[in-house]
Design a protein around this motif. Structure first.
Motif, PDB file in Angstrom:
ATOM      1  N   GLY A   1       0.797  -1.217   0.000  1.00  0.00           N
ATOM      2  CA  GLY A   1       0.000   0.000   0.000  1.00  0.00           C
ATOM      3  C   GLY A   1       0.831   1.269   0.000  1.00  0.00           C
ATOM      4  O   GLY A   1       2.054   1.243  -0.194  1.00  0.00           O
ATOM      5  N   LEU A   2       0.165   2.369   0.255  1.00  0.00           N
ATOM      6  CA  LEU A   2       0.736   3.704   0.090  1.00  0.00           C
ATOM      7  C   LEU A   2       1.983   3.968   0.929  1.00  0.00           C
ATOM      8  O   LEU A   2       3.036   4.267   0.403  1.00  0.00           O
ATOM      9  N   ASP A   3       1.876   3.889   2.243  1.00  0.00           N
ATOM     10  CA  ASP A   3       3.015   4.197   3.111  1.00  0.00           C
ATOM     11  C   ASP A   3       3.732   2.920   3.531  1.00  0.00           C
ATOM     12  O   ASP A   3       3.973   2.684   4.711  1.00  0.00           O
ATOM     13  N   SER A   4       4.051   2.092   2.558  1.00  0.00           N
ATOM     14  CA  SER A   4       4.702   0.819   2.816  1.00  0.00           C
ATOM     15  C   SER A   4       5.787   0.604   1.771  1.00  0.00           C
ATOM     16  O   SER A   4       6.090   1.488   0.974  1.00  0.00           O
ATOM     17  N   ASP A   5       6.368  -0.600   1.800  1.00  0.00           N
ATOM     18  CA  ASP A   5       7.405  -0.920   0.818  1.00  0.00           C
ATOM     19  C   ASP A   5       7.508  -2.438   0.683  1.00  0.00           C
ATOM     20  O   ASP A   5       6.650  -3.169   1.175  1.00  0.00           O
ATOM     21  N   ALA A   6       8.571  -2.909   0.048  1.00  0.00           N
ATOM     22  CA  ALA A   6       8.734  -4.341  -0.193  1.00  0.00           C
ATOM     23  C   ALA A   6       8.828  -5.146   1.103  1.00  0.00           C
ATOM     24  O   ALA A   6       8.574  -6.352   1.106  1.00  0.00           O
ATOM     25  N   ASN A   7       9.180  -4.499   2.199  1.00  0.00           N
ATOM     26  CA  ASN A   7       9.318  -5.196   3.481  1.00  0.00           C
ATOM     27  C   ASN A   7       8.090  -5.056   4.357  1.00  0.00           C
ATOM     28  O   ASN A   7       8.174  -5.150   5.578  1.00  0.00           O
TER      29      ASN A   7
ATOM     30  N   SER B   1      -2.869  -4.732  -1.078  1.00  0.00           N
ATOM     31  CA  SER B   1      -3.421  -4.103   0.113  1.00  0.00           C
ATOM     32  C   SER B   1      -3.592  -2.608  -0.110  1.00  0.00           C
ATOM     33  O   SER B   1      -2.660  -1.931  -0.564  1.00  0.00           O
ATOM     34  N   SER B   2      -4.797  -2.096   0.163  1.00  0.00           N
ATOM     35  CA  SER B   2      -5.098  -0.672   0.065  1.00  0.00           C
ATOM     36  C   SER B   2      -4.830  -0.156  -1.349  1.00  0.00           C
ATOM     37  O   SER B   2      -5.451  -0.612  -2.299  1.00  0.00           O
ATOM     38  N   LEU B   3      -3.876   0.766  -1.531  1.00  0.00           N
ATOM     39  CA  LEU B   3      -3.561   1.240  -2.875  1.00  0.00           C
ATOM     40  C   LEU B   3      -3.049   0.080  -3.733  1.00  0.00           C
ATOM     41  O   LEU B   3      -3.274   0.034  -4.932  1.00  0.00           O
ATOM     42  N   GLY B   4      -2.405  -0.883  -3.090  1.00  0.00           N
ATOM     43  CA  GLY B   4      -1.984  -2.090  -3.801  1.00  0.00           C
ATOM     44  C   GLY B   4      -3.177  -2.883  -4.307  1.00  0.00           C
ATOM     45  O   GLY B   4      -3.098  -3.557  -5.338  1.00  0.00           O
ATOM     46  N   GLY B   5      -4.309  -2.789  -3.606  1.00  0.00           N
ATOM     47  CA  GLY B   5      -5.536  -3.434  -4.063  1.00  0.00           C
ATOM     48  C   GLY B   5      -6.074  -2.781  -5.321  1.00  0.00           C
ATOM     49  O   GLY B   5      -6.600  -3.445  -6.214  1.00  0.00           O
ATOM     50  N   TYR B   6      -5.932  -1.463  -5.385  1.00  0.00           N
ATOM     51  CA  TYR B   6      -6.303  -0.741  -6.607  1.00  0.00           C
ATOM     52  C   TYR B   6      -5.461  -1.240  -7.780  1.00  0.00           C
ATOM     53  O   TYR B   6      -5.977  -1.593  -8.841  1.00  0.00           O
ATOM     54  N   PHE B   7      -4.129  -1.282  -7.578  1.00  0.00           N
ATOM     55  CA  PHE B   7      -3.251  -1.721  -8.659  1.00  0.00           C
ATOM     56  C   PHE B   7      -3.504  -3.183  -9.024  1.00  0.00           C
ATOM     57  O   PHE B   7      -3.470  -3.548 -10.200  1.00  0.00           O
ATOM     58  N   ALA B   8      -3.763  -4.030  -8.017  1.00  0.00           N
ATOM     59  CA  ALA B   8      -4.046  -5.440  -8.300  1.00  0.00           C
ATOM     60  C   ALA B   8      -5.300  -5.573  -9.156  1.00  0.00           C
ATOM     61  O   ALA B   8      -5.356  -6.392 -10.078  1.00  0.00           O
ATOM     62  N   THR B   9      -6.311  -4.758  -8.886  1.00  0.00           N
ATOM     63  CA  THR B   9      -7.542  -4.778  -9.681  1.00  0.00           C
ATOM     64  C   THR B   9      -7.259  -4.333 -11.114  1.00  0.00           C
ATOM     65  O   THR B   9      -7.678  -4.984 -12.078  1.00  0.00           O
ATOM     66  N   LEU B  10      -6.542  -3.240 -11.257  1.00  0.00           N
ATOM     67  CA  LEU B  10      -6.200  -2.709 -12.581  1.00  0.00           C
ATOM     68  C   LEU B  10      -5.388  -3.743 -13.371  1.00  0.00           C
ATOM     69  O   LEU B  10      -5.650  -3.995 -14.556  1.00  0.00           O
ATOM     70  N   LEU B  11      -4.413  -4.369 -12.715  1.00  0.00           N
ATOM     71  CA  LEU B  11      -3.561  -5.356 -13.378  1.00  0.00           C
ATOM     72  C   LEU B  11      -4.326  -6.633 -13.711  1.00  0.00           C
ATOM     73  O   LEU B  11      -4.100  -7.239 -14.758  1.00  0.00           O
ATOM     74  N   SER B  12      -5.225  -7.031 -12.839  1.00  0.00           N
ATOM     75  CA  SER B  12      -6.064  -8.201 -13.119  1.00  0.00           C
ATOM     76  C   SER B  12      -6.908  -7.949 -14.359  1.00  0.00           C
ATOM     77  O   SER B  12      -7.069  -8.835 -15.211  1.00  0.00           O
TER      78      SER B  12
END
Length: 198
Positions: free
Chosen positions: A8-14, A72-83
């Motif tokens: 998500g937004l305020d996160s990273d690979a870890n 997760s969160s913004l990552g969920g947005y990207f996962a939807t777009l990529l799917s």
């Protein structure tokens, strides 16, 4: 099988959830490879990087092209777009569905330390913990890439906490339900899915 965890937004690979997911797969199904790219970049860079990663994983493992996106969160947005673009199954955790609107909150707290932006588009609104400097141009990108439908709704599952304090959980749940995706609305909880380990 490959899982690509999109933080998500305020996160990273870890991220905690990504690390827990990788640890779980290592312990219970070591044949599952979990990839955790760092995505603290502009949204167009994230989208291009993820498409390349999905293509790369598929070409390296031609015998096993099963790649699942977990966002997760913004990552969920990207996962939807990529799917929508690739047909990869997606598992979403408190997905953001309107980043072009929810990220507007940073316009009220525009950074001033490096306010030498030559134009409004490049003005830094917020810098994430991972170093992505969000600008008005990024918000415009999200506005041009709004989620309006799901191309593969049967391949999308959304886990949404009613207690999400950051995003409107009902709005997200309704969007995915109306599109025909599986939605698991869970009582309580929080935006960060603090109980992810359990």
């Amino acid at each position: 099988m490959n899982i690509i965890y999109i933080h998500g937004l305020d996160s990273d690979a870890n991220s905690i959830k990504g690390s827990l997911l990788e640890e779980y797969c290592r312990q219970y199904d070591p044949d599952i490879k979990v990839l955790r790219p760092d995505l603290n970049k502009t949204p167009d860079q994230v989208f291009d990087q993820m498409l390349s990663l999905i293509d790369s994983v598929a070409s390296k493992n031609s015998h096993d092209q099963n790649t699942v996106l977990v966002g997760s969160s913004l990552g969920g947005y990207f996962a939807t777009l990529l799917s929508n673009h690739t047909g990869c199954p997606a598992l979403l955790l408190n997905p953001s569905i309107q980043p072009h609107q929810t990220l507007q909150r940073f316009k009220h707290s525009t950074e001033t330390e490096d306010d030498g932006a030559k134009d409004e588009a490049s003005k830094v609104l917020y810098t994430t913990l991972g170093g992505w400097r969000i600008t008005n141009a990024d918000l415009r990108w999200f506005a041009c890439h709004q989620l309006s439908s799901l191309n593969y709704p049967k391949k999308v599952v959304a886990l949404i906490k009613e207690g999400d304090e950051l995003l409107n959980s009902s709005l997200s749940a309704n969007f995915y339900r109306e599109q025909g995706a599986t939605v698991n609305m869970q009582k309580g909880g929080d935006h960060r899915f603090s109980d992810f380990k359990t």
